[in-house]
Design an enzyme around this catalytic site. Structure first.
Site, mmCIF file in Angstrom:
data_model
loop_
_atom_site.group_PDB
_atom_site.id
_atom_site.type_symbol
_atom_site.label_atom_id
_atom_site.label_comp_id
_atom_site.label_asym_id
_atom_site.label_seq_id
_atom_site.Cartn_x
_atom_site.Cartn_y
_atom_site.Cartn_z
ATOM 1 N N SER A 37 0.581 -80.807 29.436
ATOM 2 C CA SER A 37 2.002 -80.893 29.369
ATOM 3 C C SER A 37 2.405 -82.164 30.195
ATOM 4 O O SER A 37 1.537 -82.745 31.118
ATOM 5 C CB SER A 37 2.551 -79.784 30.376
ATOM 6 N N TYR A 46 2.732 -73.685 37.778
ATOM 7 C CA TYR A 46 2.557 -74.003 36.480
ATOM 8 C C TYR A 46 1.809 -75.052 36.338
ATOM 9 O O TYR A 46 0.843 -75.314 35.461
ATOM 10 C CB TYR A 46 3.790 -73.875 35.626
ATOM 11 N N LYS A 102 -2.193 -76.660 34.932
ATOM 12 C CA LYS A 102 -2.396 -77.587 33.921
ATOM 13 C C LYS A 102 -3.347 -78.703 34.130
ATOM 14 O O LYS A 102 -4.274 -78.978 33.596
ATOM 15 C CB LYS A 102 -1.206 -78.293 33.142
HETATM 16 P P1 NAD Z 1 4.557 -69.375 24.321
HETATM 17 O O1 NAD Z 1 4.585 -68.471 25.449
HETATM 18 O O2 NAD Z 1 5.395 -69.018 23.182
HETATM 19 O O3 NAD Z 1 2.893 -69.126 23.530
HETATM 20 C C1 NAD Z 1 1.728 -68.834 24.563
HETATM 21 C C2 NAD Z 1 1.154 -67.608 23.885
HETATM 22 O O4 NAD Z 1 0.064 -67.414 24.713
HETATM 23 C C3 NAD Z 1 2.018 -66.584 23.804
HETATM 24 O O5 NAD Z 1 2.093 -65.878 22.481
HETATM 25 C C4 NAD Z 1 1.514 -65.450 24.724
HETATM 26 O O6 NAD Z 1 1.561 -64.053 24.380
HETATM 27 C C5 NAD Z 1 -0.135 -65.904 24.771
HETATM 28 N N1 NAD Z 1 -0.637 -65.510 25.987
HETATM 29 C C6 NAD Z 1 -0.535 -65.887 27.126
HETATM 30 N N2 NAD Z 1 -1.330 -65.307 28.157
HETATM 31 C C7 NAD Z 1 -2.344 -64.729 27.197
HETATM 32 C C8 NAD Z 1 -3.746 -64.172 27.450
HETATM 33 N N3 NAD Z 1 -4.123 -64.011 28.769
HETATM 34 N N4 NAD Z 1 -4.310 -63.985 26.458
HETATM 35 C C9 NAD Z 1 -3.843 -64.154 25.271
HETATM 36 N N5 NAD Z 1 -2.629 -64.687 24.993
HETATM 37 C C10 NAD Z 1 -1.991 -64.876 25.923
HETATM 38 O O7 NAD Z 1 4.736 -70.801 24.673
HETATM 39 P P2 NAD Z 1 4.461 -72.162 24.072
HETATM 40 O O8 NAD Z 1 5.827 -72.956 24.274
HETATM 41 O O9 NAD Z 1 4.219 -71.914 22.623
HETATM 42 O O10 NAD Z 1 3.499 -72.982 24.569
HETATM 43 C C11 NAD Z 1 2.193 -72.943 24.192
HETATM 44 C C12 NAD Z 1 1.114 -73.631 25.169
HETATM 45 O O11 NAD Z 1 1.557 -75.048 25.342
HETATM 46 C C13 NAD Z 1 1.145 -73.135 26.743
HETATM 47 O O12 NAD Z 1 -0.075 -73.431 27.095
HETATM 48 C C14 NAD Z 1 2.091 -73.950 27.622
HETATM 49 O O13 NAD Z 1 2.134 -73.916 28.788
HETATM 50 C C15 NAD Z 1 1.976 -75.489 26.751
HETATM 51 N N6 NAD Z 1 3.269 -76.222 26.971
HETATM 52 C C16 NAD Z 1 4.333 -75.677 26.457
HETATM 53 C C17 NAD Z 1 5.410 -76.666 26.591
HETATM 54 C C18 NAD Z 1 6.631 -76.033 26.033
HETATM 55 O O14 NAD Z 1 7.868 -76.864 26.539
HETATM 56 N N7 NAD Z 1 7.181 -75.005 25.340
HETATM 57 C C19 NAD Z 1 5.230 -77.786 26.935
HETATM 58 C C20 NAD Z 1 4.175 -78.328 27.759
HETATM 59 C C21 NAD Z 1 3.109 -77.422 27.180
HETATM 60 C C1 UD1 Z 2 10.652 -78.185 32.137
HETATM 61 C C2 UD1 Z 2 9.571 -78.000 33.356
HETATM 62 C C3 UD1 Z 2 8.251 -78.682 32.888
HETATM 63 C C4 UD1 Z 2 7.772 -78.038 31.720
HETATM 64 C C5 UD1 Z 2 8.977 -78.353 30.601
HETATM 65 C C6 UD1 Z 2 8.514 -77.456 29.322
HETATM 66 C C7 UD1 Z 2 11.040 -78.054 35.485
HETATM 67 C C8 UD1 Z 2 11.376 -78.548 36.555
HETATM 68 N N1 UD1 Z 2 10.380 -78.622 34.310
HETATM 69 O O1 UD1 Z 2 10.808 -79.589 31.935
HETATM 70 O O2 UD1 Z 2 7.445 -78.520 33.802
HETATM 71 O O3 UD1 Z 2 6.677 -78.836 31.350
HETATM 72 O O4 UD1 Z 2 10.222 -77.475 30.863
HETATM 73 O O5 UD1 Z 2 8.521 -76.256 29.380
HETATM 74 O O6 UD1 Z 2 11.443 -76.828 35.071
HETATM 75 N N2 UD1 Z 2 18.971 -78.795 31.619
HETATM 76 C C9 UD1 Z 2 20.320 -78.265 32.042
HETATM 77 N N3 UD1 Z 2 20.760 -77.299 31.908
HETATM 78 C C10 UD1 Z 2 19.779 -76.462 31.837
HETATM 79 C C11 UD1 Z 2 18.523 -76.719 31.319
HETATM 80 C C12 UD1 Z 2 18.016 -77.877 31.442
HETATM 81 O O7 UD1 Z 2 21.139 -79.638 32.226
HETATM 82 O O8 UD1 Z 2 20.439 -75.262 31.504
HETATM 83 C C13 UD1 Z 2 18.403 -80.344 31.941
HETATM 84 C C14 UD1 Z 2 17.409 -80.667 33.031
HETATM 85 O O9 UD1 Z 2 17.894 -80.661 34.131
HETATM 86 C C15 UD1 Z 2 16.845 -81.842 32.442
HETATM 87 C C16 UD1 Z 2 16.721 -81.553 30.778
HETATM 88 O O10 UD1 Z 2 17.932 -80.620 30.656
HETATM 89 O O11 UD1 Z 2 17.227 -82.849 32.659
HETATM 90 C C17 UD1 Z 2 15.545 -80.654 30.315
HETATM 91 O O12 UD1 Z 2 15.289 -79.632 30.942
HETATM 92 P P1 UD1 Z 2 14.149 -78.739 30.324
HETATM 93 O O13 UD1 Z 2 14.470 -78.184 29.039
HETATM 94 O O14 UD1 Z 2 14.038 -77.499 31.378
HETATM 95 O O15 UD1 Z 2 12.900 -79.498 30.355
HETATM 96 P P2 UD1 Z 2 12.190 -80.351 31.591
HETATM 97 O O16 UD1 Z 2 12.852 -80.101 32.794
HETATM 98 O O17 UD1 Z 2 11.996 -81.582 31.026
#
Ligand code: NAD
Ligand code: UD1
Length: 336
Positions: free
Chosen positions: A124, A148, A152
């Protein structure tokens, strides 16, 4: 290729399953369904017209995971499984460290015991902490500000050490920026539990009438309109990034690190405006206090992924909002 997808029923995992199947790969999915629904797996089958095996399996469970590896021969693993809510990770650090770290240790041990040498890992942009300069390149300083993010960064180091110790191992670390949107069919999308923390699911729940208004966290940042700027990327583009990564870097030993973003930043107010246009709904908002730990501006330099993986994000902000709205309006309660 035969690919194991951990966490494949989740948001990014399910979209990646679609692109892997469409490209002709065979997949097996393991997920403990702690943050997702098995209905997403049925939807993936419907979208692609292809079948695959889903195991309700916790990656912490060595015996259960071993059984999945005993019954299959995998060329690569794409590892999404993990807990991802920043706020919750501050309240429950032990659960987050245990699930994300130990789960990956168990997976790596089972992979080693079965001779599987290729892994693509969901990292991430959180590993860049609060970035000092933008656009962010892969060699920017790394630090984290919550448990979190620490899982990572630590897992990036663990995986790099594993590649160092085994000269046949290929590790791809994909640092995602802000994934949003949904598959254009409207059959899969983001389905957060409870009140969303992230901006886009919050905005779309306001548009659909589940929440009254958006709280905009601060309008005093050094950005054109004062609100925070982020690099939003369509989840299908992100999924295609995984496809390229596994096709191009599996069996290329070493550690390969890529930012997956568009390179373009949008402010909170620009997102609200784009979503309002895509949905035809008014989106009420108020300016609220800044959220602690938020960066003013965060966007990627994604040229390394373009040069090495031949990958660029192609879907713009209008398409991201249209597809998010299509999913949200067709499924106001998500998969529930
Ligand atoms: P998500 O929660 O929708 O998907 C993660 C999946 O992992 C879920 O289906 C959950 O049930 C499963 N899971 C969690 N722990 C588990 C375990 N112990 N065994 C088996 N399954 C398990 O999240 P996502 O948004 O699809 O994210 C996927 C990956 O990408 C995660 O590792 C997350 O940290 C990373 N990531 C997500 C974002 C984002 O904004 N969505 C950003 C950067 C990185
Ligand atoms: C957040 C997490 C980051 C994670 C990412 C994806 C924090 C501090 N960071 O990032 O670690 O990898 O999500 O899951 O939580 N905002 C509003 N109102 C809201 C929600 C968000 O104004 O209700 C603003 C935030 O201040 C930011 C932008 O929208 O400027 C995006 O926010 P968000 O979607 O939470 O993502 P990140 O902050 O980039």
């Amino acid at each position: 290729m035969k690919i194991l997808v951990t966490g494949g029923s989740g948001y990014i995992g399910s979209h990646t399953c679609v692109e892997l199947l469409n490209a002709g790969h065979e997949i097996t999915v393991v997920d403990n369904l702690s943050n997702s629904s098995e209905k997403s797996m049925e939807a993936v089958k419907k979208i692609t017209g292809k079948d695959f095996t889903f195991h309700k399996c916790d990656i912490l469970d060595y015996e259960a995971l071993t059984k999945v590896f005993d019954e299959n021969t995998f060329d690569a693993v794409i590892h999404f499984a993990g807990l991802k809510a920043v706020g919750e990770s501050c309240e429950k650090p032990i659960e987050y460290y245990h699930n994300n770290m130990t789960g990956t240790f168990v997976l790596l041990r089972v992979m080693r015991e079965h001779g599987v040498k290729n892994i693509v890992f969901s990292s991430s942009a959180t590993v860049y902490g609060v970035p000092e300069t933008v656009p962010i390149k892969e060699d920017a300083p790394l630090f984290t500000i919550n448990p979190y993010g620490s899982t990572k960064l630590m897992l990036e180091r663990v995986l790099s050490d594993v590649a160092l110790a085994d000269k046949d191992m290929s590790v791809v670390l994909l640092r995602y920026f802000n994934p949003i949107g949904a598959h254009e069919s409207g059959l899969i999308g983001e389905d957060p539990n409870g009140i969303p923390n992230n901006l886009l699911p919050y905005v779309s729940q306001v548009a659909v009438g589940r929440l009254p208004k958006v709280n905009v966290y601060g309008n005093n940042y050094p950005t054109p309109d004062g609100t925070g700027v982020r690099d939003y990327i369509h989840v299908t583009d992100l999924a295609l990034g995984h496809l390229k990564a596994v096709e191009k870097k599996a069996n290329v030993p070493g550690v390969h690190i890529y930012n997956l973003g568009t390179g373009q930043g949008y402010s909170v107010l620009q997102i609200i405006d784009a979503f309002s246009k895509a949905s035809g709904k008014e989106i009420p908002y108020v300016i609220a206090p800044n959220r602690p730990g938020d960066a003013a501006i965060c966007y990627a330099d994604a040229t390394k992924a373009k040069e090495d993986l031949d990958w660029v994000a192609e879907r713009g902000i209008e398409k991201m909002c249209q597809d998010a709205w299509n999913w949200q309006s067709k499924n106001p309660e998500g998969f529930k």
